[in-house]
Design a protein around this motif. Structure first.
Motif, PDB file in Angstrom:
ATOM      1  N   ILE A 182      -3.328  -3.227  -8.510  1.00 13.97           N
ATOM      2  CA  ILE A 182      -2.835  -2.751  -7.220  1.00 13.97           C
ATOM      3  C   ILE A 182      -1.421  -2.188  -7.356  1.00 13.97           C
ATOM      4  CG2 ILE A 182      -2.209  -3.431  -4.869  1.00 13.97           C
ATOM      5  CD1 ILE A 182      -4.508  -5.513  -5.028  1.00 13.97           C
ATOM      6  N   ALA A 183      -0.552  -2.854  -8.119  1.00 21.26           N
ATOM      7  CA  ALA A 183       0.828  -2.357  -8.266  1.00 21.26           C
ATOM      8  C   ALA A 183       0.831  -0.965  -8.899  1.00 21.26           C
ATOM      9  CB  ALA A 183       1.657  -3.335  -9.083  1.00 21.26           C
ATOM     10  N   ASP A 184       0.058  -0.775  -9.939  1.00 24.71           N
ATOM     11  CA  ASP A 184      -0.014   0.536 -10.583  1.00 24.71           C
ATOM     12  C   ASP A 184      -0.538   1.583  -9.603  1.00 24.71           C
ATOM     13  OD1 ASP A 184      -0.033   2.297 -13.045  1.00 24.71           O
ATOM     14  OD2 ASP A 184      -2.157   2.374 -12.474  1.00 24.71           O
ATOM     15  N   ASN A 189       1.902   4.693  -8.040  1.00 24.21           N
ATOM     16  CA  ASN A 189       1.511   5.975  -8.624  1.00 24.21           C
ATOM     17  C   ASN A 189       0.545   6.734  -7.719  1.00 24.21           C
ATOM     18  OD1 ASN A 189       2.816   5.967 -11.375  1.00 24.21           O
ATOM     19  ND2 ASN A 189       1.789   3.977 -11.365  1.00 24.21           N
ATOM     20  N   LEU A 190       0.504   6.356  -6.458  1.00 21.91           N
ATOM     21  CA  LEU A 190      -0.434   6.941  -5.496  1.00 21.91           C
ATOM     22  C   LEU A 190      -0.014   8.369  -5.146  1.00 21.91           C
ATOM     23  CD1 LEU A 190      -2.855   6.288  -3.600  1.00 21.91           C
ATOM     24  CD2 LEU A 190      -1.177   5.500  -1.928  1.00 21.91           C
ATOM     25  N   ASP A 219      19.398  -1.672  -6.777  1.00 15.90           N
ATOM     26  CA  ASP A 219      19.394  -2.703  -7.815  1.00 15.90           C
ATOM     27  C   ASP A 219      18.128  -2.689  -8.674  1.00 15.90           C
ATOM     28  OD1 ASP A 219      17.588  -3.782  -6.010  1.00 15.90           O
ATOM     29  OD2 ASP A 219      18.740  -5.608  -5.643  1.00 15.90           O
ATOM     30  N   GLY A 220      17.321  -1.628  -8.572  1.00 17.47           N
ATOM     31  CA  GLY A 220      16.202  -1.433  -9.483  1.00 17.47           C
ATOM     32  C   GLY A 220      14.856  -1.979  -9.045  1.00 17.47           C
ATOM     33  N   ARG A 221      14.743  -2.512  -7.841  1.00 22.44           N
ATOM     34  CA  ARG A 221      13.434  -3.000  -7.375  1.00 22.44           C
ATOM     35  C   ARG A 221      12.572  -1.818  -6.933  1.00 22.44           C
ATOM     36  NH1 ARG A 221      15.012  -6.882  -2.828  1.00 22.44           N
ATOM     37  NH2 ARG A 221      16.728  -5.403  -2.722  1.00 22.44           N
ATOM     38  N   ARG A 222      11.272  -1.947  -7.183  1.00 26.29           N
ATOM     39  CA  ARG A 222      10.336  -0.888  -6.823  1.00 26.29           C
ATOM     40  C   ARG A 222      10.218  -0.771  -5.307  1.00 26.29           C
ATOM     41  NH1 ARG A 222       5.101  -1.952 -10.595  1.00 26.29           N
ATOM     42  NH2 ARG A 222       5.134   0.165 -11.374  1.00 26.29           N
ATOM     43  N   MET A 223      10.048   0.469  -4.855  1.00 25.53           N
ATOM     44  CA  MET A 223       9.860   0.747  -3.428  1.00 25.53           C
ATOM     45  C   MET A 223       8.700   1.713  -3.218  1.00 25.53           C
ATOM     46  SD  MET A 223      13.674   1.368  -1.864  1.00 25.53           S
ATOM     47  CE  MET A 223      13.038   1.531  -0.195  1.00 25.53           C
ATOM     48  N   SER A 224       8.047   1.559  -2.095  1.00 22.11           N
ATOM     49  CA  SER A 224       7.053   2.512  -1.620  1.00 22.11           C
ATOM     50  C   SER A 224       7.536   2.997  -0.258  1.00 22.11           C
ATOM     51  CB  SER A 224       5.686   1.836  -1.488  1.00 22.11           C
ATOM     52  OG  SER A 224       4.740   2.717  -0.919  1.00 22.11           O
ATOM     53  N   LEU A 278     -10.568   2.341   3.112  1.00 23.89           N
ATOM     54  CA  LEU A 278     -10.197   3.549   2.367  1.00 23.89           C
ATOM     55  C   LEU A 278      -9.244   3.216   1.223  1.00 23.89           C
ATOM     56  CD1 LEU A 278      -9.848   5.891   5.466  1.00 23.89           C
ATOM     57  CD2 LEU A 278     -11.756   5.781   3.838  1.00 23.89           C
ATOM     58  N   PHE A 279      -8.308   2.273   1.438  1.00 23.94           N
ATOM     59  CA  PHE A 279      -7.467   1.797   0.341  1.00 23.94           C
ATOM     60  C   PHE A 279      -8.335   1.145  -0.734  1.00 23.94           C
ATOM     61  CE2 PHE A 279      -3.286   1.077   2.923  1.00 23.94           C
ATOM     62  CZ  PHE A 279      -2.891   2.390   2.695  1.00 23.94           C
ATOM     63  N   ALA A 280      -9.294   0.302  -0.316  1.00 24.21           N
ATOM     64  CA  ALA A 280     -10.164  -0.371  -1.286  1.00 24.21           C
ATOM     65  C   ALA A 280     -10.946   0.649  -2.114  1.00 24.21           C
ATOM     66  CB  ALA A 280     -11.118  -1.321  -0.570  1.00 24.21           C
ATOM     67  N   ALA A 281     -11.462   1.669  -1.458  1.00 19.28           N
ATOM     68  CA  ALA A 281     -12.221   2.707  -2.180  1.00 19.28           C
ATOM     69  C   ALA A 281     -11.318   3.455  -3.155  1.00 19.28           C
ATOM     70  CB  ALA A 281     -12.861   3.673  -1.188  1.00 19.28           C
ATOM     71  N   SER A 282     -10.080   3.710  -2.776  1.00 23.71           N
ATOM     72  CA  SER A 282      -9.138   4.397  -3.655  1.00 23.71           C
ATOM     73  C   SER A 282      -8.783   3.528  -4.864  1.00 23.71           C
ATOM     74  CB  SER A 282      -7.875   4.769  -2.875  1.00 23.71           C
ATOM     75  OG  SER A 282      -6.944   5.437  -3.688  1.00 23.71           O
ATOM     76  N   ILE A 283      -8.539   2.249  -4.623  1.00 26.32           N
ATOM     77  CA  ILE A 283      -8.246   1.312  -5.721  1.00 26.32           C
ATOM     78  C   ILE A 283      -9.458   1.230  -6.649  1.00 26.32           C
ATOM     79  CG2 ILE A 283      -7.796  -1.123  -6.272  1.00 26.32           C
ATOM     80  CD1 ILE A 283      -6.196  -1.193  -3.549  1.00 26.32           C
TER      81      ILE A 283
END
Length: 186
Positions: A29-31, A35-36, A59-64, A168-173
């Motif tokens: 899920i993180a990837d 990378n969506l 401070d380098g934490r990932r964001m969406s 739709l998220f589940a289908a994309s994953i």
């Protein structure tokens, strides 16, 4: 900007599930989230999903960063990853909400998770919880809107949105997981 989050009040909470037809070992899920492609994000709840991208905090934490319509409110989500693993992402945003009455802010906690059902399938859960900021409470007070009415509207609109984006998220994953499996097999 520093926001005071009112954690003892809840604007909305919804969680929906959908099946992913891929083994848990293929799920990341993180990837997927970081990378969506923007067009894929838009397909996952058209026409509500407007734009998305990934970045980092100072401070380098990932964001969406997600831009979407929730009912009549344009939301700009600044999700910071508290947890970002293959089967669990817990994202927290103090989000800008552009309502018909003006701009305010709310906290949104978005949790994306997958759990193994069997060797070939997983259950995806998309959970969204919203809390008001003090600025939000001042905003609705200024406009004469009782908290219960604001919460009812957010619950209705947020729940509707989540119910449509979850499968739709589940289908994309699932598509990403199956493509990764095919690439490894090649």
């Amino acid at each position: 900007m520093s926001d005071i989050i009112i954690t003892d009040k809840q604007l909305s909470a919804s969680a929906y599930t959908a099946t992913i037809n891929a083994p848990i070992e293929a799920i990341d899920i993180a990837d997927w989230l970081f990378n969506l492609p923007e067009a894929e994000y838009q397909r996952c709840c058209a026409p509500d999903h407007i734009s998305a991208g990934a970045t980092f905090t100072d401070d380098g934490r990932r964001m969406s960063i997600n831009v979407e319509m929730i009912g009549q409110t344009l939301m700009v989500q600044h999700y910071v990853a508290e947890v970002a693993t293959p089967t669990l992402c817990r994202m927290v945003s103090t989000s800008d909400a552009f309502t018909p009455n003006g701009r305010t802010r709310v906290q949104v906690i978005w949790t994306l998770s997958a759990r193994k059902i069997d060797e070939a399938t997983c259950e995806y859960t998309n959970s969204v919880v919203a809390h008001p900021t003090q600025a939000f409470l001042d905003f609705i007070d200024k406009h004469g809107t009782p908290f219960e009415d604001a919460a009812d509207a957010r619950q209705r609109d947020g729940g509707d949105h989540n119910s449509r984006e979850t499968p739709l998220f589940a289908a994309s994953i699932e598509r990403r997981a199956l493509a990764r499996m095919a690439a490894k097999a090649a």
